[in-house]
Design a protein around this motif. Sequence first.
Motif, PDB file in Angstrom:
ATOM      1  N   LEU A 266       0.828  -1.201   0.000  1.00 43.31           N
ATOM      2  CA  LEU A 266       0.000   0.000   0.000  1.00 43.31           C
ATOM      3  C   LEU A 266       0.866   1.255   0.000  1.00 43.31           C
ATOM      4  O   LEU A 266       0.647   2.189  -0.799  1.00 43.31           O
ATOM      5  N   LEU A 267       1.872   1.280   0.867  1.00 46.70           N
ATOM      6  CA  LEU A 267       2.745   2.452   0.948  1.00 46.70           C
ATOM      7  C   LEU A 267       3.532   2.633  -0.343  1.00 46.70           C
ATOM      8  O   LEU A 267       3.726   3.765  -0.812  1.00 46.70           O
ATOM      9  N   ALA A 268       3.992   1.518  -0.915  1.00 45.00           N
ATOM     10  CA  ALA A 268       4.740   1.597  -2.174  1.00 45.00           C
ATOM     11  C   ALA A 268       3.851   2.114  -3.304  1.00 45.00           C
ATOM     12  O   ALA A 268       4.295   2.915  -4.141  1.00 45.00           O
ATOM     13  N   LEU A 294       3.260  -5.239  14.722  1.00 49.11           N
ATOM     14  CA  LEU A 294       2.984  -6.338  13.804  1.00 49.11           C
ATOM     15  C   LEU A 294       3.655  -6.124  12.451  1.00 49.11           C
ATOM     16  O   LEU A 294       3.965  -7.084  11.742  1.00 49.11           O
ATOM     17  N   ILE A 295       3.871  -4.863  12.075  1.00 49.96           N
ATOM     18  CA  ILE A 295       4.542  -4.585  10.801  1.00 49.96           C
ATOM     19  C   ILE A 295       5.988  -5.028  10.866  1.00 49.96           C
ATOM     20  O   ILE A 295       6.561  -5.546   9.907  1.00 49.96           O
ATOM     21  N   PHE A 296       6.600  -4.820  12.031  1.00 52.83           N
ATOM     22  CA  PHE A 296       8.035  -5.091  12.166  1.00 52.83           C
ATOM     23  C   PHE A 296       8.320  -6.494  12.693  1.00 52.83           C
ATOM     24  O   PHE A 296       9.454  -6.965  12.621  1.00 52.83           O
ATOM     25  N   ASN A 301      15.755  -8.094   7.354  1.00 52.81           N
ATOM     26  CA  ASN A 301      16.524  -6.854   7.272  1.00 52.81           C
ATOM     27  C   ASN A 301      16.202  -6.090   5.988  1.00 52.81           C
ATOM     28  O   ASN A 301      16.098  -4.864   5.993  1.00 52.81           O
ATOM     29  N   ALA A 302      16.035  -6.838   4.898  1.00 47.98           N
ATOM     30  CA  ALA A 302      15.716  -6.197   3.615  1.00 47.98           C
ATOM     31  C   ALA A 302      14.360  -5.509   3.680  1.00 47.98           C
ATOM     32  O   ALA A 302      14.176  -4.400   3.169  1.00 47.98           O
ATOM     33  N   LEU A 303      13.396  -6.165   4.334  1.00 42.64           N
ATOM     34  CA  LEU A 303      12.055  -5.591   4.468  1.00 42.64           C
ATOM     35  C   LEU A 303      12.099  -4.350   5.357  1.00 42.64           C
ATOM     36  O   LEU A 303      11.445  -3.341   5.079  1.00 42.64           O
ATOM     37  N   ILE A 307      10.933  -0.482   4.476  1.00 38.13           N
ATOM     38  CA  ILE A 307       9.986   0.301   5.277  1.00 38.13           C
ATOM     39  C   ILE A 307      10.603   1.641   5.671  1.00 38.13           C
ATOM     40  O   ILE A 307       9.968   2.694   5.554  1.00 38.13           O
ATOM     41  N   GLU A 308      11.860   1.614   6.129  1.00 35.78           N
ATOM     42  CA  GLU A 308      12.534   2.846   6.537  1.00 35.78           C
ATOM     43  C   GLU A 308      12.663   3.818   5.376  1.00 35.78           C
ATOM     44  O   GLU A 308      12.471   5.029   5.536  1.00 35.78           O
TER      45      GLU A 308
END
Length: 509
Positions: A266-268, A294-296, A301-303, A307-308
């Motif tokens: 969604l953010l992408a 729950l997102i984290f 690490n790649a995910l 997100i960052e």
Amino acid sequence: MSENQAFLDHITEGYTTKGDFIALGSAIHNNETITDAQVKIPLKTLNRHGLIAGATGTGKTKTLQVLAENLSEKGIPVLLMDIKGDLSGIATASPGHPKIDERHQKIGIPFTPKSFPVEILSLSEQEGVRLRATVSEFGPVLLSRILDVTETQAGIIAIIFKYCDDNKLPLLDLKDLKKVLQYATREGKKELEKDYGRISTASTGSILRKIVELEQQGADIFFGERSFEVQDLCRVDDDGRGLINIIRLTDIQDRPKLFSTFMLSLLAEIYGTFPEQGDSGRPELVIFLDEAHLIFKQASNALMDQIENIVKLIRSKGIGLYFVTQNPTDVPDGVLGQLGLKVQHALRAFTAKDRKAIKLTAENYPISEYYDTKEVLTSLGIGEALVSALDEKGRPTPLAATMLRAPMSRMDILTDKELKNLIEKSSLTKKYNTEVDRESAYEILNKKIAQAEAEEAKEVAKKEREKLERSTSRSRSRRTSTTEKAIIKVLTSATFIRGALGVLNKLLK
């Protein structure tokens, strides 16, 4: 000058704003609410993201509700992640209560019960407007990060997407992706290796197992058509109020990978489609991520890097992200450092670990001559919070222990009947709740394989016929040759010759 007057001047100066703002409540000093010391958040800085944290039962959800209501009143659409299932009441006006009147008298903000325009969305089989996205929309990079594959496997996924693009094979759902992966190592192995290089069967097998794991968390429901258009999150009603979009997520609390998959996509999609906003003075959309841990949770690490990066970049599109969680330590430091507004409800210190967490939390707030932050964090009441924001020039505001205003809408859920009526009235229900299963990679490759098998069967049948014909021809040839030999043998035998000569002699006499 009295200490209270000095504190009032301190807060008033720090929270003065020339533009539009949201009033959260009034500051507390020496256990007294200072009515004129209102804590105001400029709309201009609400795309700088934020945090709402605190122990269970301290009022985080009500703070989220207050912010969503006031944003809606300002014409700013909102997206809420309703994991606990207690936000649907925003669609109905508050019945009011003497304690609410007492609170608002203290903070000096009038209380007016109101309902707000709400859209109920669903990521799963729960009732609501269905949210979906296609595999193609994810793209190979994002999909690889969600699946947490190796670099080699990510390369194979990129090849699969390229092959599908080159051969007009739509990747809509997970069965499409699985079919192409299977085809790449079986029937289409030679075809793909010719143009794209060798593809390891072991690697495709590992990718398939990752996809199955994602399916087991319900992602097969999410991937598909019709894709949700993120612009539909930015609607306003006839009165100019921003719609409050509530995504019901009560049944996916134990499926963090599905939740993080959806949020990242969604953010992408928002980042990829929304135009650069510049300094417009107000956000285009504000997103609240309840139970943000729950997102984290279980994120690779790649995910986390993805997100960052999105958190850092998406504010230029006019999007504000607000993480709601029990402890600030639930949010990674790389994300926490990007947050402008922090609303910290009470924390509880039952163990040495809790006391350490409180100490770390206190260090994340501006130093104040009026508060011992560590002490305040454990003594705040329900509906009270430490607030630190950004002023219109992007500078941190003074730390303020704040008595927060109450929600104007119902602080409870809708009944089943109310919820059903709300969903039925939605114009988006008709648009998105009809599932589309058009021809895609799965069907096209199945046809291609069936056609190849049919042609192969024809070729085998042709060869069998030719073989049979050759066999029959040889058999006939052998039978003819045997007959001829028998006739020649008879004709050349001594008995036949003597008999023939005898007949000839008689005829000559």
